[in-house]
Design an enzyme around this catalytic site. Structure first.
Site, PDB file in Angstrom:
ATOM      1  N   THR A 105     -30.015  42.233 -13.772  1.00  0.00           N
ATOM      2  CA  THR A 105     -29.816  40.975 -13.063  1.00  0.00           C
ATOM      3  C   THR A 105     -28.354  40.987 -12.637  1.00  0.00           C
ATOM      4  O   THR A 105     -27.569  41.717 -13.220  1.00  0.00           O
ATOM      5  CB  THR A 105     -30.028  39.782 -14.033  1.00  0.00           C
ATOM      6  OG1 THR A 105     -31.303  39.901 -14.636  1.00  0.00           O
ATOM      7  CG2 THR A 105     -29.945  38.442 -13.349  1.00  0.00           C
TER       8      THR A 105
ATOM      9  N   ARG B 198     -45.519  37.559 -11.412  1.00  0.00           N
ATOM     10  CA  ARG B 198     -44.663  37.243 -12.570  1.00  0.00           C
ATOM     11  C   ARG B 198     -43.363  36.581 -12.057  1.00  0.00           C
ATOM     12  O   ARG B 198     -42.794  36.974 -11.056  1.00  0.00           O
ATOM     13  CB  ARG B 198     -44.348  38.535 -13.338  1.00  0.00           C
ATOM     14  CG  ARG B 198     -43.499  38.333 -14.589  1.00  0.00           C
ATOM     15  CD  ARG B 198     -42.037  38.675 -14.339  1.00  0.00           C
ATOM     16  NE  ARG B 198     -41.219  38.514 -15.532  1.00  0.00           N
ATOM     17  CZ  ARG B 198     -39.909  38.658 -15.544  1.00  0.00           C
ATOM     18  NH1 ARG B 198     -39.257  38.975 -14.457  1.00  0.00           N
ATOM     19  NH2 ARG B 198     -39.229  38.457 -16.648  1.00  0.00           N
TER      20      ARG B 198
ATOM     21  N   SER C 114     -39.453  35.302 -12.570  1.00  0.00           N
ATOM     22  CA  SER C 114     -38.212  35.583 -13.301  1.00  0.00           C
ATOM     23  C   SER C 114     -37.496  34.296 -13.708  1.00  0.00           C
ATOM     24  O   SER C 114     -37.592  33.278 -13.031  1.00  0.00           O
ATOM     25  CB  SER C 114     -37.302  36.399 -12.391  1.00  0.00           C
ATOM     26  OG  SER C 114     -36.012  36.476 -12.916  1.00  0.00           O
ATOM     27  N   ASP C 115     -36.713  34.390 -14.771  1.00  0.00           N
ATOM     28  CA  ASP C 115     -35.855  33.264 -15.180  1.00  0.00           C
ATOM     29  C   ASP C 115     -34.717  33.025 -14.183  1.00  0.00           C
ATOM     30  O   ASP C 115     -34.102  31.956 -14.186  1.00  0.00           O
ATOM     31  CB  ASP C 115     -35.226  33.556 -16.544  1.00  0.00           C
ATOM     32  CG  ASP C 115     -34.329  34.786 -16.459  1.00  0.00           C
ATOM     33  OD1 ASP C 115     -34.869  35.908 -16.358  1.00  0.00           O
ATOM     34  OD2 ASP C 115     -33.097  34.630 -16.442  1.00  0.00           O
TER      35      ASP C 115
ATOM     36  N   THR D   4     -28.832  37.111 -18.230  1.00  0.00           N
ATOM     37  CA  THR D   4     -29.444  38.395 -17.911  1.00  0.00           C
ATOM     38  C   THR D   4     -30.209  38.870 -19.138  1.00  0.00           C
ATOM     39  O   THR D   4     -29.859  38.510 -20.257  1.00  0.00           O
ATOM     40  CB  THR D   4     -28.382  39.431 -17.485  1.00  0.00           C
ATOM     41  OG1 THR D   4     -28.994  40.717 -17.412  1.00  0.00           O
ATOM     42  CG2 THR D   4     -27.223  39.505 -18.470  1.00  0.00           C
ATOM     43  N   GLY D   5     -31.238  39.681 -18.918  1.00  0.00           N
ATOM     44  CA  GLY D   5     -32.029  40.154 -20.054  1.00  0.00           C
ATOM     45  C   GLY D   5     -33.492  39.886 -19.812  1.00  0.00           C
ATOM     46  O   GLY D   5     -33.920  39.652 -18.672  1.00  0.00           O
ATOM     47  N   ILE D   6     -34.260  39.899 -20.856  1.00  0.00           N
ATOM     48  CA  ILE D   6     -35.704  39.705 -20.713  1.00  0.00           C
ATOM     49  C   ILE D   6     -35.985  38.248 -20.331  1.00  0.00           C
ATOM     50  O   ILE D   6     -35.710  37.326 -21.110  1.00  0.00           O
ATOM     51  CB  ILE D   6     -36.428  40.059 -22.031  1.00  0.00           C
ATOM     52  CG1 ILE D   6     -36.094  41.490 -22.463  1.00  0.00           C
ATOM     53  CG2 ILE D   6     -37.937  39.842 -21.892  1.00  0.00           C
ATOM     54  CD1 ILE D   6     -36.604  42.576 -21.551  1.00  0.00           C
TER      55      ILE D   6
HETATM   56  N1  GLY Z   1     -33.776  38.362 -16.239  1.00  0.00           N
HETATM   57  C1  GLY Z   1     -34.449  38.946 -15.166  1.00  0.00           C
HETATM   58  C2  GLY Z   1     -35.914  38.922 -15.300  1.00  0.00           C
HETATM   59  O1  GLY Z   1     -36.434  38.927 -16.392  1.00  0.00           O
HETATM   60  O2  GLY Z   1     -36.575  38.892 -14.310  1.00  0.00           O
END
Ligand code: GLY
Length: 310
Positions: A173, A201, A203-204, A222-224
């Site tokens: 990200t 899907r 994204s955050d 940034t991250g999951i």
């Molecule tokens: N943080 C970026 C995503 O999970 O899409």
């Protein structure tokens, strides 16, 4: 006459486990520092925070090292769909695009939407808007990302994404947080997503969970994305500052909670007093900042460090 505030800036280019195998420390540091230099210069010349944030995000999106704009990762069907958002602390206004394709700079579309009655658009709506605005189509695909996708497809997507800044898959990200010389805060975040994700899907990065300010603090994550959404991380840290925590305390409490729940992410932030912080539960956050005196970065900070105050 408005009182002058010392501008502050922090940017990130993702998070993950290691920088060595990916063009490495020198290339990533040079890219980040050059962007910090240019955007900080704008702030010194009097740019408002949101202008500086959009410029910083554009430069990061244009750099193929990072998983946003040019160099975005491919989804499970081999297509690139990008998400980005902008929030301006001066107006408390959030805008963004979700899963937009065939454009160079998703952050520019988020900026356009700041003044629209409909402020967050998803795939088809974003495409319609690009057509209305006569934005020429652009293919953000790089050879490297295509090769990664083809390699992973051979193994039925069982391995993690091979690229630096998008490794492990899901952690790539970019983000920018700025405090301008009038005391205004803004934040922007942009991503190509997780890589290999299911179509649709979300994204955050285009949610207040991943990108938020209320004028007292501003945070980009940034991250999951699923972990960031579960913690509502950006808004959580910002609200803690509004409720009386200092920035470091807000990061520390939020990251301690996240660690307990085995989350995998990182964040950067600035508050209205000019404090700059970042935090991570993963090994690495790819971040650089200007505190008014110097440019610094997070690239060689030990794995054990969870929260850092610049
Ligand atoms: N943080 C970026 C995503 O999970 O899409």
């Amino acid at each position: 006459m408005e009182s002058q505030v010392q501008p502050k800036l922090i940017i990130h280019g993702g998070s993950g486990s290691s920088i060595e195998s990916k063009g490495g420390l020198i290339a990533v540091r040079q890219s980040l520092h050059k962007i910090v230099e240019e955007v900080y210069e704008m702030l010194l010349r009097g740019a408002i925070a949101s202008e500086a944030v959009v410029r910083g995000c554009t430069l990061l999106e244009d750099n193929p090292l990072f998983n946003a704009g040019t160099g975005s990762v491919l989804q499970s069907d081999g297509q690139i769909r990008m998400s980005a958002s902008l929030m301006d602390g001066a107006t408390n206004r959030f805008s963004g695009v979700i899963n937009a394709s065939r454009l160079k700079n998703p952050i520019e579309l988020a900026k356009f939407l700041q003044n629209s009655p409909d402020r967050v658009l998803s795939d088809y709506g974003a495409a319609e808007l690009l057509r209305e605005l006569n934005v020429p189509p652009y293919n953000p695909l790089t050879d490297k990302r295509l090769e990664e996708w083809i390699e992973e497809r051979k193994e039925n997507f069982t391995k993690k994404m091979a690229n630096t800044v998008a490794e492990p898959a899901g952690s790539g990200t970019i983000g920018v947080v700025a405090l301008d010389n009038r005391g205004g805060l803004a934040v922007g975040t942009s991503t190509g997503g997780k890589g290999f994700e299911r179509i649709g899907r979300t994204s955050d990065s285009a949610m207040p969970a991943g990108n938020y300010t209320n004028g007292l603090a501003a945070v980009s994550c940034t991250g999951i994305g699923e972990d960031i959404i579960d913690e509502c991380l950006a808004a959580r840290i910002v609200v803690r500052v509004s409720d009386g925590f200092d920035l470091k305390g807000a990061f520390e409490k939020s990251f301690a909670e996240a660690d307990d729940r085995q989350r995998d992410f990182a964040a950067i932030g600035i508050d209205a007093t000019g404090a700059i912080a970042w935090g991570k539960t993963c090994d690495l956050i790819v971040a650089a900042f200007h505190d008014g005196q110097r440019i610094g970065d997070s690239l060689e900070i030990g794995q054990g460090t969870k929260v850092f105050l610049a």
